[in-house]
Design a protein around this motif. Structure first.
Motif, mmCIF file in Angstrom:
data_model
loop_
_atom_site.group_PDB
_atom_site.id
_atom_site.type_symbol
_atom_site.label_atom_id
_atom_site.label_comp_id
_atom_site.label_asym_id
_atom_site.label_seq_id
_atom_site.Cartn_x
_atom_site.Cartn_y
_atom_site.Cartn_z
ATOM 1 N N ALA A 195 15.872 49.070 35.664
ATOM 2 C CA ALA A 195 16.933 49.816 36.327
ATOM 3 C C ALA A 195 17.748 50.611 35.321
ATOM 4 O O ALA A 195 18.201 51.726 35.613
ATOM 5 N N VAL A 196 17.959 50.063 34.120
ATOM 6 C CA VAL A 196 18.636 50.826 33.061
ATOM 7 C C VAL A 196 17.848 52.090 32.744
ATOM 8 O O VAL A 196 18.407 53.195 32.662
ATOM 9 N N THR A 240 24.061 49.565 31.279
ATOM 10 C CA THR A 240 23.603 48.297 30.716
ATOM 11 C C THR A 240 23.162 47.369 31.834
ATOM 12 O O THR A 240 23.445 47.611 33.012
ATOM 13 N N TYR A 241 22.466 46.277 31.453
ATOM 14 C CA TYR A 241 22.022 45.308 32.458
ATOM 15 C C TYR A 241 22.895 44.064 32.474
ATOM 16 O O TYR A 241 22.689 43.167 33.291
ATOM 17 N N THR A 261 26.356 48.977 35.563
ATOM 18 C CA THR A 261 25.676 47.715 35.267
ATOM 19 C C THR A 261 24.624 47.481 36.336
ATOM 20 O O THR A 261 24.926 47.524 37.530
ATOM 21 N N VAL A 262 23.402 47.234 35.900
ATOM 22 C CA VAL A 262 22.266 47.105 36.816
ATOM 23 C C VAL A 262 21.544 45.786 36.532
ATOM 24 O O VAL A 262 21.806 45.133 35.527
ATOM 25 N N PRO A 263 20.600 45.369 37.411
ATOM 26 C CA PRO A 263 20.025 44.018 37.288
ATOM 27 C C PRO A 263 19.084 43.809 36.112
ATOM 28 O O PRO A 263 18.959 42.691 35.630
ATOM 29 N N ILE A 288 22.326 43.713 24.098
ATOM 30 C CA ILE A 288 21.473 44.587 23.286
ATOM 31 C C ILE A 288 22.307 45.651 22.588
ATOM 32 O O ILE A 288 22.128 45.927 21.393
ATOM 33 N N ILE A 289 23.221 46.266 23.333
ATOM 34 C CA ILE A 289 24.024 47.357 22.765
ATOM 35 C C ILE A 289 24.941 46.833 21.668
ATOM 36 O O ILE A 289 25.081 47.460 20.612
#
Length: 318
Positions: free
Chosen positions: A248-249, A215-216, A242-244, A222-223
């Motif tokens: 990246a997701v 997830t970001y 967890t990404v920015p 969103i999820i």
């Protein structure tokens, strides 16, 4: 007979006093300040346009309201909302004040269009749609970010157009629905075996507890919405990665790091080529409406209108 003529003259309102819109000897500076606030939707945004401080703008509006004996704006936590009377007054004085200030000559001069929105949407949809306008001389200054900060920056006059998932309060803001973005539950094919073969949503949710989630944002906006809308339950698992941002997701999910929920526009090519698979295909996927917001007063730049109409036209195929 002369007395009758005078009485008739007094009963016929002049354009400046029709409907008692303006007080006697109305100060043009106050009216200019009023019009700037009406167009920008904010005392703060109007101040640099007028070359005044924000307290001065506030004081001038208060003076005009006292002269007219009624409120012109409803104060909001951020910005102001014109009253119906203010809309009527703005319609009466806009053209004369613009002509007086010589804005009719400068309005035709196009300048850079300041556009902002989600980075993924800008790259995948927006910039390709606007490319033809660049060859025609349109200049773009593009910024990316989340809806709340971008809307706040627009209130301050930084952006002409903003694409956001909501529209702000206040009748001065021009906003139109642009498109509905569909969200899909995806993973790399390597996760097909652990998650496949489940016809029931509960079985799939149970299987996904054993699959890492990407997830970001830690709060999984969103999820969580996807789970609530499609499965009718809260999503309680914690993210493995967890990404920015959503790019990246997508990269992590493509590499096999786990599953996620992504906009279809962002991952459609990967679905078409088989790099990603749909883990669930509901009858009605959750949608997020994108709105195109326009800053009050931005229409004086004709290229803003060209960009706006081009985006509305292109969004029909999104």
């Amino acid at each position: 007979m002369k007395n009758q003529t005078r009485a008739a003259d007094q009963e016929t309102p002049t354009p400046a006093t029709a409907g008692k819109q303006l007080p006697p000897h109305a100060d043009l500076n106050l009216l200019r300040t009023f019009l700037a606030v009406h167009r920008t939707g904010s005392f703060t945004a109007a101040a640099p346009r007028l070359g005044l401080s924000q307290p001065t703008v506030t004081a001038q509006i208060r003076t005009l309201e006292q002269q007219m004996g009624r409120a012109l704006f409803t104060r909001l936590p951020r910005g102001v909302d014109p009253t119906p009377y203010a809309h009527e007054l703005a319609g009466q004085i806009a053209a004369p004040l613009d002509a007086l200030a010589g804005l009719e000559d400068t309005a035709a001069a196009a300048g850079p269009v300041h556009l902002a929105g989600p980075s993924e949407l800008l790259c995948v949809r927006v910039l390709p749609a606007l490319a033809p306008l660049i060859s025609e001389g349109v200049q773009l200054r593009v910024a990316q970010g989340l809806p709340e900060p971008l809307i706040e920056e627009m209130r301050g006059g930084r952006h002409d157009l903003v694409i956001a998932t909501r529209h702000p309060r206040g009748r001065t803001w021009k906003s139109v629905p642009l498109a509905d973005e569909e969200y899909v539950l995806v993973a790399a094919p390597t996760w097909a075996a652990p998650t496949g073969g489940h016809s029931q949503a509960d079985d799939l949710c149970a299987a996904l507890r054993e699959v890492p989630m990407v997830t970001y944002a830690e709060d999984l906006p969103i999820i969580r919405r996807y789970w609530r809308t499609i499965f009718g339950k809260q999503h309680t698992a914690r993210a493995a990665v967890t990404v920015p941002n959503l790019y990246a997701v997508l990269s992590a999910v493509n590499a096999g790091a786990g599953y996620s929920v992504l906009p279809r526009s962002l991952c459609q090519n990967d679905l078409d080529t088989g790099r990603l698979i749909l883990l669930y295909d509901p009858e009605e996927a959750p949608l997020n409406t994108l709105f195109l917001l326009q800053r009050p007063g931005a229409e004086t730049n004709p290229d803003v209108l060209r960009v706006r109409e081009r985006l509305r036209e292109a969004a029909r195929t999104w």
